[in-house]
Write a protein that holds these residues in place. Structure first.
Motif, PDB file in Angstrom:
ATOM      1  N   THR A 148      51.959  -5.334 -40.471  1.00  0.00           N
ATOM      2  CA  THR A 148      52.913  -5.171 -39.375  1.00  0.00           C
ATOM      3  C   THR A 148      54.182  -4.496 -39.894  1.00  0.00           C
ATOM      4  O   THR A 148      54.338  -4.292 -41.093  1.00  0.00           O
ATOM      5  CB  THR A 148      53.300  -6.528 -38.750  1.00  0.00           C
ATOM      6  OG1 THR A 148      54.065  -7.276 -39.706  1.00  0.00           O
ATOM      7  CG2 THR A 148      52.086  -7.326 -38.327  1.00  0.00           C
ATOM      8  N   THR A 149      55.086  -4.173 -38.993  1.00  0.00           N
ATOM      9  CA  THR A 149      56.369  -3.591 -39.389  1.00  0.00           C
ATOM     10  C   THR A 149      57.553  -4.446 -38.956  1.00  0.00           C
ATOM     11  O   THR A 149      58.666  -4.208 -39.407  1.00  0.00           O
ATOM     12  CB  THR A 149      56.539  -2.177 -38.808  1.00  0.00           C
ATOM     13  OG1 THR A 149      56.415  -2.239 -37.386  1.00  0.00           O
ATOM     14  CG2 THR A 149      55.492  -1.223 -39.372  1.00  0.00           C
ATOM     15  N   THR A 150      57.345  -5.395 -38.086  1.00  0.00           N
ATOM     16  CA  THR A 150      58.396  -6.331 -37.654  1.00  0.00           C
ATOM     17  C   THR A 150      57.737  -7.656 -37.333  1.00  0.00           C
ATOM     18  O   THR A 150      56.548  -7.693 -37.033  1.00  0.00           O
ATOM     19  CB  THR A 150      59.143  -5.842 -36.389  1.00  0.00           C
ATOM     20  OG1 THR A 150      58.190  -5.679 -35.334  1.00  0.00           O
ATOM     21  CG2 THR A 150      59.889  -4.555 -36.630  1.00  0.00           C
ATOM     22  N   THR A 152      61.142  -8.980 -39.811  1.00  0.00           N
ATOM     23  CA  THR A 152      61.379  -9.078 -41.247  1.00  0.00           C
ATOM     24  C   THR A 152      61.657 -10.530 -41.624  1.00  0.00           C
ATOM     25  O   THR A 152      62.380 -11.226 -40.926  1.00  0.00           O
ATOM     26  CB  THR A 152      62.586  -8.204 -41.649  1.00  0.00           C
ATOM     27  OG1 THR A 152      62.277  -6.848 -41.332  1.00  0.00           O
ATOM     28  CG2 THR A 152      62.880  -8.321 -43.139  1.00  0.00           C
TER      29      THR A 152
END
Length: 162
Positions: A148-150, A152
């Motif tokens: 995933t990218t988000t 964090t």
């Protein structure tokens, strides 16, 4: 999997599904059972995906050193969550301390940017402090759930050294 053969009349058959979430939170899906264009029933499937939960420890890490002697310390990043974490950043920063002239740097360890820490896994960051007077700082490690990218996930740990 589906043991229900099309066009074959059977007393029973089995439909099974595997839950493999790629992100955290509640996930839902629907299985529709039909025959000849007629819906015979639906089943709603629900599951909760795990997320990373990372920590660098709760106490201040004493990196050591004394006057003209350098210091080194190791922090362990622990992922107690239910999903792997891909490390995005590893930063060490000196606190605003006008009387301290030591400088922190990352000198090794098994954690690295782009590395993956499995659910239940650990890796280490070794911090180096150049010789100098009393200095405080912060170690920060951030990353995202693998794939995933988000969002964090971030863990910090206070540093001290002399």
């Amino acid at each position: 999997t589906n043991t229900c053969a099309p066009g074959v009349v059977a007393a029973t058959c089995t439909v099974s599904a595997t839950f493999t979430p790629t992100s955290g939170g509640l996930k839902t899906a629907t299985v529709t059972i039909s025959s000849g264009g007629t819906t015979l029933g639906t089943v709603t499937l629900r599951g909760t995906g795990g997320v990373p939960a990372i920590s660098l420890g709760t106490t201040t890490l004493n990196v050591g050193g004394s006057g003209t002697v350098v210091g080194n310390g190791t922090a362990t990043l622990t992922n107690n969550g239910g999903a792997p974490l891909t490390i995005g950043t590893i930063l060490v920063a000196k606190s605003a301390n006008p009387n301290g002239n030591g400088v922190y740097s990352i000198s090794g360890g098994s954690c690295h940017v782009g590395g993956v820490v499995a659910a239940g896994g650990t890796c280490t960051v070794t911090i180096h402090l150049t010789a100098g007077s009393q200095t405080t700082g912060t170690l920060t490690v951030s990353g995202v759930q693998q794939g995933t990218t988000t969002p964090t996930y971030t863990a910090t740990r206070a540093l001290t050294g002399r």
